[in-house]
Scaffold this motif. Structure first.
Motif, PDB file in Angstrom:
ATOM      1  N   ASP A   1       0.806  -1.215   0.000  1.00 25.12           N
ATOM      2  CA  ASP A   1       0.000   0.000   0.000  1.00 25.12           C
ATOM      3  C   ASP A   1       0.840   1.266   0.000  1.00 25.12           C
ATOM      4  O   ASP A   1       0.550   2.226  -0.699  1.00 25.12           O
ATOM      5  N   ASP A   2       1.896   1.244   0.792  1.00 26.74           N
ATOM      6  CA  ASP A   2       2.672   2.473   0.925  1.00 26.74           C
ATOM      7  C   ASP A   2       3.633   2.687  -0.240  1.00 26.74           C
ATOM      8  O   ASP A   2       4.387   3.648  -0.249  1.00 26.74           O
ATOM      9  N   LEU A   3       3.589   1.792  -1.194  1.00 24.96           N
ATOM     10  CA  LEU A   3       4.474   1.955  -2.354  1.00 24.96           C
ATOM     11  C   LEU A   3       3.831   2.758  -3.468  1.00 24.96           C
ATOM     12  O   LEU A   3       4.494   3.161  -4.412  1.00 24.96           O
ATOM     13  N   ALA A   4       2.527   2.962  -3.353  1.00 24.30           N
ATOM     14  CA  ALA A   4       1.804   3.560  -4.469  1.00 24.30           C
ATOM     15  C   ALA A   4       2.377   4.913  -4.852  1.00 24.30           C
ATOM     16  O   ALA A   4       2.450   5.268  -6.025  1.00 24.30           O
ATOM     17  N   ALA A   5       2.798   5.649  -3.850  1.00 21.66           N
ATOM     18  CA  ALA A   5       3.165   7.040  -4.128  1.00 21.66           C
ATOM     19  C   ALA A   5       4.645   7.239  -4.381  1.00 21.66           C
ATOM     20  O   ALA A   5       5.042   8.300  -4.827  1.00 21.66           O
ATOM     21  N   LEU A   6       5.476   6.243  -4.090  1.00 14.28           N
ATOM     22  CA  LEU A   6       6.916   6.507  -4.258  1.00 14.28           C
ATOM     23  C   LEU A   6       7.538   5.617  -5.320  1.00 14.28           C
ATOM     24  O   LEU A   6       6.978   4.586  -5.697  1.00 14.28           O
ATOM     25  N   TYR A   7       8.666   6.043  -5.803  1.00 10.53           N
ATOM     26  CA  TYR A   7       9.366   5.320  -6.867  1.00 10.53           C
ATOM     27  C   TYR A   7      10.566   4.591  -6.291  1.00 10.53           C
ATOM     28  O   TYR A   7      11.562   5.212  -5.910  1.00 10.53           O
ATOM     29  N   ARG A   8      10.486   3.272  -6.217  1.00 12.57           N
ATOM     30  CA  ARG A   8      11.614   2.488  -5.725  1.00 12.57           C
ATOM     31  C   ARG A   8      12.760   2.582  -6.729  1.00 12.57           C
ATOM     32  O   ARG A   8      12.561   2.361  -7.933  1.00 12.57           O
ATOM     33  N   PRO A   9      13.966   2.868  -6.276  1.00 12.54           N
ATOM     34  CA  PRO A   9      15.099   3.001  -7.206  1.00 12.54           C
ATOM     35  C   PRO A   9      15.315   1.727  -8.033  1.00 12.54           C
ATOM     36  O   PRO A   9      15.243   0.614  -7.505  1.00 12.54           O
ATOM     37  N   SER A  10      15.547   1.924  -9.308  1.00 10.27           N
ATOM     38  CA  SER A  10      15.866   0.848 -10.258  1.00 10.27           C
ATOM     39  C   SER A  10      14.763  -0.202 -10.389  1.00 10.27           C
ATOM     40  O   SER A  10      14.986  -1.278 -10.932  1.00 10.27           O
ATOM     41  N   HIS A  11      13.568   0.118  -9.891  1.00 12.38           N
ATOM     42  CA  HIS A  11      12.381  -0.655 -10.241  1.00 12.38           C
ATOM     43  C   HIS A  11      11.707  -0.006 -11.448  1.00 12.38           C
ATOM     44  O   HIS A  11      12.153   1.018 -11.947  1.00 12.38           O
ATOM     45  N   ALA A  12      10.598  -0.596 -11.856  1.00 13.73           N
ATOM     46  CA  ALA A  12       9.855  -0.071 -12.997  1.00 13.73           C
ATOM     47  C   ALA A  12       8.724   0.866 -12.572  1.00 13.73           C
ATOM     48  O   ALA A  12       7.899   1.241 -13.388  1.00 13.73           O
TER      49      ALA A  12
END
Lengths: 369, 369, 369, 369
Positions: C98-109
């Motif tokens: 849930d908490d990933l929706a708003a941020l961009y994980r480095p080197s992910h898509a």
């Protein structure tokens, strides 16, 4: 994607405008080791070209197909690499077309090309010219030659109607191209051909044009060609024919007439023939059931509208949207039907050659052979 | 290649046999950010399914489309990834079909499937069943929704002929699906619908079947869609329609009737309308000129042969080539026409949605916007 | 077009998000009459799935492939129609995401999906998850089974490097999957496998990840497969491998090392073997010359970068562009290499199966057989 | 299918043998209304052709590209129709090749072509010649021009290694083609270029050849191009490069070196730049994450093996399988690298132009613009 390629395995890409540097085709996927059929192609190109008689356009096209790639020089065998064939544009008198740049000829592609591309090749109709079919006929005749070499398949098309003059049934089992070519109008029955010629001549004298129907039979296709869902033989043949300039309708087997039959009348009973082959007693299906060939003759028809270029004044608009009167000049067929005969044959060959190759991959047993 | 995929940009791949684990479709190329039209799809699926009345097959199909991928769970928006939709096969009574394994029903795909694949899914006709169109209608309705959202396009098909009963012209500019659905036979003119119903009922009582014609109009397509050579709108629509089960003929605009017109009668003069838009006075061309839309309504017709499954004894052969008598049992439509209406609409939508996307790439100006 | 389909004749379309209704694949173009290899597929799926040991992600996936279409129910033979296989998503704990929706994980898509589509399936990475390869492995193993059945072809991949630990040459002529699977890290040399394991464990303890190299050999491919220009075997294998998640490099034969050889060192001399077969003395070319197989073993390598999900705090931005700190939670592989082994095998099989079928159409002689 | 077409929307089909009627390309899908870049193409063709200096083959190719279709004659604007470009084969001395017909040159495509097709065009290697890339460079430079016109994209490749001589990092943000062309070997660092030249000359004197690495940077690609599964930018670039003659390896971003990094070292942190644009601090990913561009420079490398034609006697077999000695004659590059630079640029442009167009269709918002 841009729609200049046809076929999946036997792939044909055409290029060229009516009055540019040349018109041609790249055939990709032709198997290696086949003697290139120069003569057969020249023959069909001659049947396709305008200026064959007073029935068709007076434009003299050389239409000599030159092959630039894909053949072994010494033997003329196909190499399995792309075969590029091209015809030059020697007889281009583009000044005839100068005054067409700004106006939209009714029922031509002028307006729709402008709508799509924002510009168009004005001279000769550019790519919307019937001359675009040069590449189709060259490639289709190569396809036809492969079908003949591998399965003895024969394709014969003929003019079955011009305006109201309709040819009754012919013996499709024996009809030959020689019989078809006995008349300039390419109708195999002499007196009907005369009636058709009269209709065309009458229209020409009035600066008008006529449409008609081409029928085609394909003999010798074995059972099992065609894919059962989107790429039914019916579907691919329909697309092929409806991509020809001026085509407006297509039917296979009994076609629209089948809608007036009962199932009990239309169904084709199966029997086994003397050679032990499953056959049908009748052929209302036109050789295709569930999209797949059943071994009977494939029978189809294509409707061509009357040519758009008439020699009467017509109301239209120019690019600025102003009402103008258009009066055609130049050389044009009053009836496209005789020349459409080899085009229909070529398109049928392209579809069937592609499916011949695809059918080779349908079963594990076939792959083991 | 195997012919289970349709379209170039908006690509649809169907799968599934009539009595297997399910029938479905993968839609690849649907743009991201569109609200998935669950209700619209359910509506068209209901119009497609058999058992809607005594005119059609009594088989009860749930036909509830379930979406397995491609949607954002929270919002129902399309993700731009493949959308897989499937319908289960709940009401399968495959024992009805056990005795069909060895014989070839006339004018079915039994023999041709065996000829192509060496085996076939016997129950329910496998993939040759009209049930295969489940995926087409689901995907086509999604396409229709995109066409409506981006261009306000409307697609309406109707039954225009059943056997010899032919509907005269209707007002194609205003016709609605509600008007079409006023009768179970989906003919918008009440008294003609009654005549058609009588013809179907008469055939049913005799264990027979009838064919007919579906017509379709597409309103709101802008000028400039379609590719000018092999992928003409006429060609792609022809392929789409001729890939439907039991279709035998296709025409666009005046179709076969145009062959009996002179060019001076058939040409559509251009004018500029009050909004400054180039329009045609008549629409013999059916909205397509040179393979490209001209902004007028697209008009087409599809001929469907009488259903092959009749309830009269028929002569045929079995796999061993022995002559046998076949007597159909089970549930079958005496007339496929009413159910073909949403199928025709769906196929039209698939073609036009694909070309809508392709047209977006036609010009540098368009790409700069 | 949207890139979810692979292959020309043996066509594979995958669908599904990591935490949606399921992940699957439609295989179109599988020849009819082949016994579906349920066991072989289950085996490769087991090698692909996470949670096989402490080296890989702890997520428990059932990964039981269910087949929905394309098989004859009684015999399990392929029908020649599309084969749809799907794996459900039983173990989805989407609240982890849930908490990933708003941020961009480095080197992910995350960021690139948002840039392309304007939205994305947040849970589990959606379609960017390694779980997308479920369909590839299922389809690829079917392809492998066809290659084995028709040509006795064997495909074996193994982990050849993890971080700095590099496996020296192995005997590629005899290597088996059993030897590869002797260690959890799938390196066939025991002591090297131990070193690799140590490297992975060290990284895990630091919340870090490591990359590595998978090598693959394909034995038994006859000479003559592959197309000579754009669809060289080298090119299609490269695309196949570089479409795997986390792959960053590809080489065939001696690959990058060949750039440091002279031509006189790299050229593979031809000889005739005792069976009269043309062979090469060395195999620097990796079994492919001019894009076409030469009958020697095909040898390739794929570089996989370290997994992007590390368990250390990382600086990044959210959708609003604000700098935030990201700390990963959940279950993730510290090293993707062991699970990549069956993925590489599957992709190699997809390429070769497609070219096996295509090669069948290359010559007139072949078509006559 | 036969592998002579590349791309989905911007489609390129090449044809022609080294010593036949000509080599060329048909570009289908080029948007209408673009000024055709004659000069830019001539420039890249000059960089591609042999005979530029003593480092490369002495064959003098005119390589003047003639355009036969697809342009408006008056304006030179693209028409949206297929663009056929061809180069004649003026300097063909095929008698040099007569004695090659029967033997298989080591590490050439002679044997594999024979294995596939049963025959081959002997002169000049036929379609396996590096001369086949003429069409790629012409089409790729057109693609490059579209990328520049619509997005200001710049593509620069250079020779990064020859044999053991490796160029350390260059400033990829500013590198220009002028800097690359400062040396004949196309290495932008003068002293490294000298070392490379020495290595090539040494090989030539010994009748030997050398390989090397070309690197390429693409600047200005916006975030969001590329498809996330099979058609990842990484995958399509890999296929493009590995379809070039003599290519043996490919990597993107840190490539094989990334396998020796930890995730914490390899991940590229996101930040927002002064213009509010999401950027990465480092670029280990080479501008592509999850197969989709992230707005950073795309960085890739291609390994080329040493040229197969050496001027030392080599053992091989002839068609009859007899051991023979082969001694090459004629004109050949000792090192393909300098000429590979424009080929790599062209292939990168073809991939990116295709994806530029495809990206235009990814979202409903984009379609509404």
């Amino acid at each position: 994607m841009s729609g200049n390629t046809f076929g999946h395995v036997f792939r044909v890409t055409t290029f060229g405008e009516s009055h540019g540097g040349g018109l041609g085709v790249v055939v990709d996927g032709c198997p290696a080791g086949h003697p290139f059929p120069h003569a057969r192609i020249a023959e069909q190109m001659a049947r396709r070209r305008p200026g064959q008689g007073k029935l068709t356009s007076a434009r003299q096209e050389a239409d000599a197909v030159q092959v630039y790639s894909g053949l072994e020089p010494e033997t003329g065998l196909t190499l399995g690499t792309p075969i590029m064939m091209m015809v030059g544009n020697s007889d281009a008198r583009s000044h005839h077309y100068d005054d067409l740049a700004a106006l939209y000829r009714p029922s031509h592609a002028d307006y729709t090309y402008d709508a799509r591309y924002g510009l168009r090749a004005v001279a000769g109709g550019g790519r919307a010219s019937a001359r675009e079919t040069v590449g189709r006929v060259a490639a289709g005749t190569l396809a036809e030659d492969l079908l003949a070499a591998l399965h003895g398949i024969e394709i014969v098309a003929w003019v079955a109607a011009v305006g109201d003059v309709v040819l009754p049934a012919v013996d499709e089992a024996t009809l030959t191209r020689a019989q078809v070519d006995a008349s300039a109008v390419r109708c195999p029955e002499g007196h009907v051909a005369e009636d058709m010629t009269a209709v065309i001549e009458a229209a020409r004298k009035q600066g008008d044009t006529v449409g008609g129907v081409v029928r085609c039979v394909v003999r010798g296709v074995p059972a099992g060609w065609g894919a059962p869902v989107f790429d039914k033989l019916t579907a691919d043949l329909a697309k092929a024919m409806m991509s020809l300039p001026a085509s407006r309708g297509f039917e296979v087997g009994d076609g629209f007439a089948s809608t007036r039959l009962r199932g009990s009348q239309h169904n084709d009973p199966f029997v086994k023939d003397e050679r032990g082959q499953v056959r049908t007693v009748t052929n209302h299906s036109g050789g295709i059931q569930g999209g797949i060939s059943n071994g009977e003759a494939i029978r189809l028809a294509v409707a061509f509208k009357p040519v758009a270029t008439i020699f009467q004044p017509q109301q239209t608009v120019n690019r600025a949207g102003e009402a103008v009167t258009f009066q055609a000049r130049g050389r044009h067929d009053p009836c496209v039907l005789p020349r459409a005969v080899p085009m229909v044959e070529a398109m049928a060959a392209l579809v069937l050659c592609d499916h011949m190759l695809r059918a080779r991959l349908a079963t594990m047993d076939g792959l083991r052979r």
